[in-house]
Design a protein around this motif. Sequence first.
Motif, PDB file in Angstrom:
ATOM      1  N   VAL A  98       3.511   8.444 -15.764  1.00 49.01           N
ATOM      2  CA  VAL A  98       4.880   8.964 -15.700  1.00 49.01           C
ATOM      3  C   VAL A  98       5.889   7.851 -15.954  1.00 49.01           C
ATOM      4  N   LEU A  99       5.640   6.662 -15.384  1.00 45.15           N
ATOM      5  CA  LEU A  99       6.545   5.533 -15.598  1.00 45.15           C
ATOM      6  C   LEU A  99       6.628   5.189 -17.076  1.00 45.15           C
ATOM      7  N   CYS A 100       5.495   5.159 -17.752  1.00 49.69           N
ATOM      8  CA  CYS A 100       5.460   4.811 -19.175  1.00 49.69           C
ATOM      9  C   CYS A 100       6.320   5.766 -19.998  1.00 49.69           C
ATOM     10  N   VAL A 101       6.128   7.064 -19.794  1.00 54.82           N
ATOM     11  CA  VAL A 101       6.880   8.057 -20.572  1.00 54.82           C
ATOM     12  C   VAL A 101       8.362   8.021 -20.194  1.00 54.82           C
TER      13      VAL A 101
ATOM     14  N   MET B 241       1.338  15.834 -11.381  1.00 55.27           N
ATOM     15  CA  MET B 241       0.551  14.652 -11.008  1.00 55.27           C
ATOM     16  C   MET B 241       1.153  13.810  -9.889  1.00 55.27           C
ATOM     17  N   LEU B 242       2.461  13.940  -9.637  1.00 54.05           N
ATOM     18  CA  LEU B 242       3.090  13.116  -8.599  1.00 54.05           C
ATOM     19  C   LEU B 242       3.256  13.903  -7.317  1.00 54.05           C
ATOM     20  N   ASP B 243       3.151  13.216  -6.170  1.00 53.80           N
ATOM     21  CA  ASP B 243       3.368  13.909  -4.904  1.00 53.80           C
ATOM     22  C   ASP B 243       4.867  14.103  -4.673  1.00 53.80           C
TER      23      ASP B 243
ATOM     24  N   ASP C 205       6.966  14.659 -19.927  1.00 55.08           N
ATOM     25  CA  ASP C 205       7.263  13.891 -18.712  1.00 55.08           C
ATOM     26  C   ASP C 205       7.498  14.821 -17.524  1.00 55.08           C
ATOM     27  N   GLY C 206       8.220  15.922 -17.775  1.00 56.46           N
ATOM     28  CA  GLY C 206       8.454  16.889 -16.706  1.00 56.46           C
ATOM     29  C   GLY C 206       7.160  17.504 -16.206  1.00 56.46           C
TER      30      GLY C 206
ATOM     31  N   GLY D  69      11.903   9.307  -7.125  1.00 54.43           N
ATOM     32  CA  GLY D  69      12.135   9.109  -8.556  1.00 54.43           C
ATOM     33  C   GLY D  69      13.379   9.812  -9.042  1.00 54.43           C
ATOM     34  N   ALA D  70      13.661  10.998  -8.487  1.00 53.48           N
ATOM     35  CA  ALA D  70      14.878  11.728  -8.869  1.00 53.48           C
ATOM     36  C   ALA D  70      16.120  10.948  -8.456  1.00 53.48           C
ATOM     37  N   GLY D  71      16.062  10.316  -7.282  1.00 52.23           N
ATOM     38  CA  GLY D  71      17.195   9.498  -6.848  1.00 52.23           C
ATOM     39  C   GLY D  71      17.435   8.323  -7.769  1.00 52.23           C
ATOM     40  N   LEU D  72      16.354   7.664  -8.172  1.00 53.02           N
ATOM     41  CA  LEU D  72      16.491   6.540  -9.095  1.00 53.02           C
ATOM     42  C   LEU D  72      16.982   7.014 -10.458  1.00 53.02           C
TER      43      LEU D  72
END
Length: 306
Positions: A68-71, A126-128, A119-120, A135-138
């Motif tokens: 996810v970070l990569c994309v 895949m993410l908890d 990515d969505g 991640g949404a905050g960032l």
Amino acid sequence: MATALADGSQTTDSRLIRSLEVPNCLSLDAPLVAVTWQWLLASVYSNSPSTDGVSRAMDRSQLAAMAVLCVTVWLIYMADRLLDCRRLNFTRDVPWRHRFANRHSRILWPIWFGMLALDGGLTLRMLDRQLRIAGAGLMGIVLLYCVAVHGSRWLRGGVPKEFVVGTVFAAGVCLPIALTEFSLSLVLTACVMAALFSLNCLCVAKVQSGSDRQQQVGSAILMFPWLASRLPLFSGTLAILATALGCWGLIPAAIAGATTLGAAGLLGIGWTIDRERGWIDAASCSALADYVLLSPLLVLLLANWL
């Protein structure tokens, strides 16, 4: 790029430099840097009873976070570049990566929206939940940055974007680890990483300061001109600081080693830019400044070899 010398020849290795700039034109270098640093962090801070060693195993959640970070990083960098093209005057000096993005924007935008959908899907499947919320905050901070840089003429020239980008980049890389293993060591690690990434951005900004001035694009180098001549000093200081923190056990030795290697590389690049050596032109240093941030790969290879 490669400039002509007095005898009509070009600077050496111009073709090699051009090939090294291809990943930069495709915005692939930043995701690669992000993944290598997160890989090192996950190896050091997870699956290991001590923060001094490097673990060889990563679980499924860590691999998912890296994907996810990569994309996500690719989406951010490519969108930033394509939006830049909307306000650049291409009759003036423009970095080659922006000319590439502008020339192929009709292809890149559909690819961008396809990657956004991917990515969505990866994020939801895949993410908890905790990592999705953080991640949404960032991502909210990233959107505010985009509004400031691309949506406001008043703020455009007054945002020291290199420091913002370096700090947010480090936060994004450290985020999955911070949610499970937050510690003083990780905070110090994030700080030295933010400093290293900011120095990288400053080196790139120094190389293209002439273009930024013509295009009236804000950068920390133009806001604080004294920074330009002190980049080698700051890089050397960061290398010494990272080494000291590693020796004192305040950050993992692997992180200290990768940071020191990266800072030493930026020191050499800053020195080369200042002196405009004949064997390589200053503009080519922009691509090389990104490759020195792949220092975690060397640390991981040495750890596996030893």
